[in-house]
Motif scaffolding. Structure first.
Motif, PDB file in Angstrom:
ATOM      1  N   SER A   1     -10.034 -11.434  40.112  1.00 30.62           N
ATOM      2  CA  SER A   1     -11.429 -12.015  39.907  1.00 30.62           C
ATOM      3  C   SER A   1     -12.324 -11.225  39.238  1.00 30.62           C
ATOM      4  O   SER A   1     -13.142 -11.698  38.333  1.00 30.62           O
ATOM      5  CB  SER A   1     -12.150 -12.153  41.531  1.00 30.62           C
ATOM      6  OG  SER A   1     -11.202 -13.317  41.968  1.00 30.62           O
ATOM      7  N   ALA A   2     -12.086  -9.791  39.301  1.00 29.90           N
ATOM      8  CA  ALA A   2     -12.973  -8.894  38.524  1.00 29.90           C
ATOM      9  C   ALA A   2     -12.698  -9.040  37.030  1.00 29.90           C
ATOM     10  O   ALA A   2     -13.603  -8.795  36.239  1.00 29.90           O
ATOM     11  CB  ALA A   2     -12.729  -7.399  39.184  1.00 29.90           C
ATOM     12  N   THR A   3     -11.378  -9.030  36.683  1.00 30.47           N
ATOM     13  CA  THR A   3     -11.080  -9.241  35.505  1.00 30.47           C
ATOM     14  C   THR A   3     -11.727 -10.572  34.847  1.00 30.47           C
ATOM     15  O   THR A   3     -12.406 -10.609  33.430  1.00 30.47           O
ATOM     16  CB  THR A   3      -9.521  -9.184  35.079  1.00 30.47           C
ATOM     17  OG1 THR A   3      -8.911  -8.030  35.613  1.00 30.47           O
ATOM     18  CG2 THR A   3      -8.919  -9.371  33.863  1.00 30.47           C
ATOM     19  N   VAL A   4     -11.493 -11.743  35.467  1.00 27.43           N
ATOM     20  CA  VAL A   4     -12.166 -12.802  35.063  1.00 27.43           C
ATOM     21  C   VAL A   4     -13.622 -12.841  34.787  1.00 27.43           C
ATOM     22  O   VAL A   4     -14.180 -13.319  33.669  1.00 27.43           O
ATOM     23  CB  VAL A   4     -11.906 -13.993  36.038  1.00 27.43           C
ATOM     24  CG1 VAL A   4     -12.681 -15.211  35.548  1.00 27.43           C
ATOM     25  CG2 VAL A   4     -10.294 -14.275  36.014  1.00 27.43           C
ATOM     26  N   ARG A   5     -14.308 -12.036  35.606  1.00 26.00           N
ATOM     27  CA  ARG A   5     -15.841 -12.073  35.723  1.00 26.00           C
ATOM     28  C   ARG A   5     -15.974 -10.986  34.521  1.00 26.00           C
ATOM     29  O   ARG A   5     -16.987 -11.454  33.764  1.00 26.00           O
ATOM     30  CB  ARG A   5     -16.376 -11.260  36.803  1.00 26.00           C
ATOM     31  CG  ARG A   5     -16.489 -12.161  37.973  1.00 26.00           C
ATOM     32  CD  ARG A   5     -17.354 -11.654  39.087  1.00 26.00           C
ATOM     33  NE  ARG A   5     -17.045 -10.319  39.482  1.00 26.00           N
ATOM     34  CZ  ARG A   5     -15.996 -10.231  40.764  1.00 26.00           C
ATOM     35  NH1 ARG A   5     -15.594 -11.132  41.255  1.00 26.00           N
ATOM     36  NH2 ARG A   5     -15.810  -8.906  41.003  1.00 26.00           N
TER      37      ARG A   5
ATOM     38  N   ARG B   1     -19.815 -14.203  26.907  1.00 27.69           N
ATOM     39  CA  ARG B   1     -21.140 -14.579  26.769  1.00 27.69           C
ATOM     40  C   ARG B   1     -21.910 -13.605  26.089  1.00 27.69           C
ATOM     41  O   ARG B   1     -22.866 -13.879  25.207  1.00 27.69           O
ATOM     42  CB  ARG B   1     -21.805 -14.619  28.259  1.00 27.69           C
ATOM     43  CG  ARG B   1     -21.190 -15.719  29.057  1.00 27.69           C
ATOM     44  CD  ARG B   1     -21.760 -15.869  30.436  1.00 27.69           C
ATOM     45  NE  ARG B   1     -21.343 -16.793  31.260  1.00 27.69           N
ATOM     46  CZ  ARG B   1     -21.727 -16.914  32.501  1.00 27.69           C
ATOM     47  NH1 ARG B   1     -21.966 -15.840  33.310  1.00 27.69           N
ATOM     48  NH2 ARG B   1     -21.099 -17.803  33.315  1.00 27.69           N
ATOM     49  N   SER B   2     -21.765 -12.231  26.118  1.00 25.21           N
ATOM     50  CA  SER B   2     -22.283 -11.299  25.475  1.00 25.21           C
ATOM     51  C   SER B   2     -22.160 -11.389  23.922  1.00 25.21           C
ATOM     52  O   SER B   2     -22.798 -11.265  23.072  1.00 25.21           O
ATOM     53  CB  SER B   2     -21.924  -9.697  25.722  1.00 25.21           C
ATOM     54  OG  SER B   2     -22.458  -8.990  25.084  1.00 25.21           O
TER      55      SER B   2
END
Length: 474
Positions: free
Chosen positions: A459-463, A470-471
């Motif tokens: 989940s952390a990797t996906v975020r 986005r950046s």
């Protein structure tokens, strides 16, 4: 094999078994039979000879099956089973952050269930002997003995004899060691031994005394030696010597020592092992999961160093362990040197059975199919797609064998497991009981993990990936 075969295998009287083949030290022997009586092999030989010698016994034919020695796990921690998955993805020396806190959270009931759960997993994987390096749980070691005995597995049971901690009475430690060694004299399944966590865990005097007690009792003194870089560095700073060198310097090595891991060995240290007769537990899965290196097992074999193969509590599948033993040697040593044989298959089977039994002090009792030896054996289905087209069965057992092919597990002449389930106690009920106790124990233990659980990490990797995209888009 059907239900009728199972019931006949459960017979307590003498059994005359005729499988398709028997795995002996000299190789796979076809047209061979064995007689099992009073917990031991009474006779092993060509089928016609055995049937003539035992006309009063009704032969039980086992088509499509190999009869082979049970595996010997030369290094285990039975009371750590509740936290097995906590070690995944973790760096070395996790005993400080995971195992010590977890075992410290066990009471008598949870220690018993954890040990019996580990014993069940071992039996399912074809291990008929497990070598427990001692529990840190605040319970009597007999709790572990009862769990192993109730499960039906043979157990070399260690008692930790560390005496460098605060408020430790060395005399009391040794007195407890003597009582432990005397407690199981007539026990058919429990074989007491002593253990010291690492060379730094005991004073030199206690290292000597515990070694002497083990030697006199004809058992082993277990010790984690040269396992991690941190342990080697601590020894260098304290003694000016590496752990194995320090043990040699105080004359503490010998045939009664079982050195676990020894992943970090210099050529001189290999010579020390060979010259002193010290035994080693080669633990390849532990090296892959949390180690700094792989023990040079092919070199140990060439130099005549005694060694078994251990799980270190990682996973209880004997066939996958032998495959890991060969695979680790191939990656670490075979590929760089062009050694395409890398033990030729038989090396790993032998050291997972007879060699392991010798290393843990039971070479005269188990590990080999021979008259007078304990009837600790497996019936392996070799009519499966993986093994039926056999050109070299020992190699195929190492590369393609797995616990699903084990039809029956015998310990001391008794059928203990049939197609993965205990024959005289409720395995699924134990698993359900362990699930609840494990949740309580882990929640209570101050375990510290270096990494997130796998799905939390995902989940952390996906975020992070989404944020980066986005950046970039902006």
């Amino acid at each position: 094999m059907n239900q009728l075969t199972k019931e006949r295998l459960r017979t307590r009287g003498p059994l005359l078994l005729i499988p398709d083949a028997v795995l002996l030290p000299e190789g796979v022997m076809e047209l061979y039979a064995v007689v099992v009586s009073a917990g031991s092999f009474e006779a092993v030989g060509p089928t016609e000879e055995i049937e003539r010698a035992y006309p009063h016994l009704r032969a039980l034919r086992l088509p499509g099956h190999l009869l082979m020695p049970g595996f010997v796990d030369s290094h285990h921690h039975l009371t750590q089973s509740f936290g097995a998955g906590l070690a995944f993805g973790e760096p070395s020396e996790i005993f400080r952050r995971v195992w010590v806190p977890l075992e410290g959270a066990l009471d008598e009931e949870s220690a018993y269930v954890a040990a019996k759960l580990a014993a069940l997993e071992s039996l399912r994987g074809g291990f008929t002997t497990v070598t427990d390096a001692g529990t840190r749980a605040d319970v009597d070691t007999d709790v572990v003995a009862c769990a192993a005995r109730d499960a039906g597995v043979r157990c070399v049971l260690g008692l930790i004899c560390d005496d460098t901690g605060p408020d430790t009475d060395s005399a009391a430690v040794l007195e407890r060691a003597e009582k432990h060694l005397a407690a199981y004299t007539d026990d058919p399944l429990i074989h007491p031994s002593l253990a010291i966590s690492t060379p730094e865990g005991a004073t030199d005097a206690t290292l000597h005394a515990a070694g002497r007690l083990a030697d006199e009792a004809q058992t082993v003194l277990q010790m984690h030696v040269n396992e991690h870089l941190a342990a080697v560095e601590r020894s260098l700073l304290r003694h000016g010597l590496r752990p194995l060198e320090h043990l040699d310097g105080i004359n503490a090595l010998g045939p009664h020592i079982l050195a676990a891991h020894t992943t970090l060995l210099t050529p001189r240290e290999v010579t020390l092992l060979a010259n002193t007769g010290t035994a080693v537990s080669y633990n390849p899965v532990a090296s892959a999961w949390k180690g700094n290196a792989v023990a040079p097992a092919t070199t140990l074999a060439e130099r005549g160093v005694r060694f078994g193969i251990g799980t270190d509590g990682t996973r209880g599948d004997g066939f996958r362990l032998t495959e890991a033993a060969e695979f680790a040697q191939r990656l670490a040593y075979g590929l760089p040197t062009g050694d395409s044989s890398c033990g030729a298959g038989w090396t790993w089977l032998e050291h997972a059975t007879a060699g392991g039994a010798d290393a843990v002090g039971l070479g005269g009792r188990t590990g080999t199919i021979a008259p007078g030896m304990a009837a600790d054996f497996l019936l392996v289905d070799v009519a499966t797609p993986e093994l039926a087209l056999s050109w070299d069965l020992p190699w195929e057992l190492v590369r393609r064998g797995n616990r699903d092919q084990i039809s029956a597990v015998f310990v001391a002449g008794r059928l203990r497991l049939w197609r993965g389930r205990p024959t005289d106690w409720d395995g699924p009920a134990l698993v359900r009981r362990a699930t609840g106790l494990a949740q309580t124990a882990v929640a209570r233990a101050p375990v510290i993990r270096a990494h997130l659980t796998s799905m939390t990490a995902r989940s952390a990797t996906v975020r992070n990936t989404t944020a980066q995209k986005r950046s970039t888009a902006q």
